[in-house]
Each structure stands twice: as structure tokens, then as C-alpha cells.
Enzyme design. Sequence first.
Site, PDB file in Angstrom:
ATOM      1  CG  HIS A  49      -1.874   1.120   1.273  1.00  0.00           C
ATOM      2  ND1 HIS A  49      -3.175   0.999   0.846  1.00  0.00           N
ATOM      3  CD2 HIS A  49      -1.725   2.406   1.686  1.00  0.00           C
ATOM      4  CE1 HIS A  49      -3.783   2.169   0.996  1.00  0.00           C
ATOM      5  NE2 HIS A  49      -2.928   3.027   1.513  1.00  0.00           N
ATOM      6  CD  GLU A  50       1.436   3.713   3.586  1.00  0.00           C
ATOM      7  OE1 GLU A  50       1.694   4.786   3.005  1.00  0.00           O
ATOM      8  OE2 GLU A  50       0.344   3.525   4.171  1.00  0.00           O
ATOM      9  CG  HIS A  85       0.376   6.229  -0.775  1.00  0.00           C
ATOM     10  ND1 HIS A  85      -0.654   6.864  -1.426  1.00  0.00           N
ATOM     11  CD2 HIS A  85      -0.188   5.528   0.239  1.00  0.00           C
ATOM     12  CE1 HIS A  85      -1.804   6.556  -0.841  1.00  0.00           C
ATOM     13  NE2 HIS A  85      -1.555   5.738   0.170  1.00  0.00           N
ATOM     14  CD  GLU A 129      -5.602   5.324   0.708  1.00  0.00           C
ATOM     15  OE1 GLU A 129      -5.413   4.328   1.425  1.00  0.00           O
ATOM     16  OE2 GLU A 129      -4.781   6.244   0.623  1.00  0.00           O
TER      17      GLU A 129
END
Length: 164
Positions: A100-101, A104, A127
Site C-alpha cells: 500500500h505505502e 504512494h 488511495e
Amino acid sequence: MCTSEVRQHFETLRTSLVPIVDAIAKRPSVSDKFLHAHYDADTQWDFGMRVLEGVGYDLTRGRQDISAHPFSTSFSTNDVRITTRINANNLCSGLFSTLHEASHGMYEQGIDPELEGTLLAQGTPLESQSRLWENQVGRSKAFWMYYYKGNYGPSSKHAREHLI
């Protein structure tokens, strides 16, 4: 669209989806005990780092650390930092927060360096993009088969070709 038209669309969906949901509910549950077994924190960390490299997070322009709640931040396109958490009894916690990170972070690393210092370099990674990497890629059969077979070398291009 009128309410009556929306109702008709939902009724059509209901007619098709309810039998599918019923069929799934009648199937035996799949055991996920192996995800909640004890996994050494260092082993989880090493695996997460291989996955980071495999999906294309540039560790020469960023880093990953441990935190209680995963987050990402960037100071420039060449200094993008992400964190993950490791839970010795939940393999998915670290792995999925890493993916997930990383998403980003890859967004930030993908901004053209010539835009540095302008408003155009201050876009917000979506997101939905991070959820795509975490849930669609990270929970896909292709992902698990790829890493289960031990394919976690340094070729991020190779990993992306097989996972996406």
C-alpha cells in the site's frame, strides 16, 4: 436517471448476484491459519523488501522503516520514505501495508524531477491506486504463485510483467 430506472437496474443485478452469493456461502471455508502462524520479524522484513524492489519502488531514491501505523512521505522525488508494521502473528499486516505505502511512494518517485518545487509536483497519490496494489495485486493468485515459487530477485520489470 429516474428512481424507477435505478430500481430496475438494481433488480436486474440482484437477480444475477444473489444466486452467486448463495453458492459462495454454501462452499466450505478456506483455512487461512498459515497467515496467522508465527513468522520471524526479520524474515517478514526481508520478504517485504524483496517485494518492494519487485514492484518497482526505487530504494536508491527512498527507504522503508517500521512504524506503529504505516505512512508515506516525500521530501523530494529523490527522497521518498515509507513505513510498514510487522506483526509476528499476522503475515498480511506487514506485506499489505508495504504494498500500500509502496504505491504512494512510487507515485511520488514517478513525478518528473523537472517539476520539483512547483505545484505540479505536489499531486496527491490516489488511495485507489494504493488499494489496487494492496488488494488486487497483493491478493492475486499470480502474486502469491510468483513469490511462492521463489521469484523475488532484483528484476522489478520481470515481477511487474508477471503480476499485473
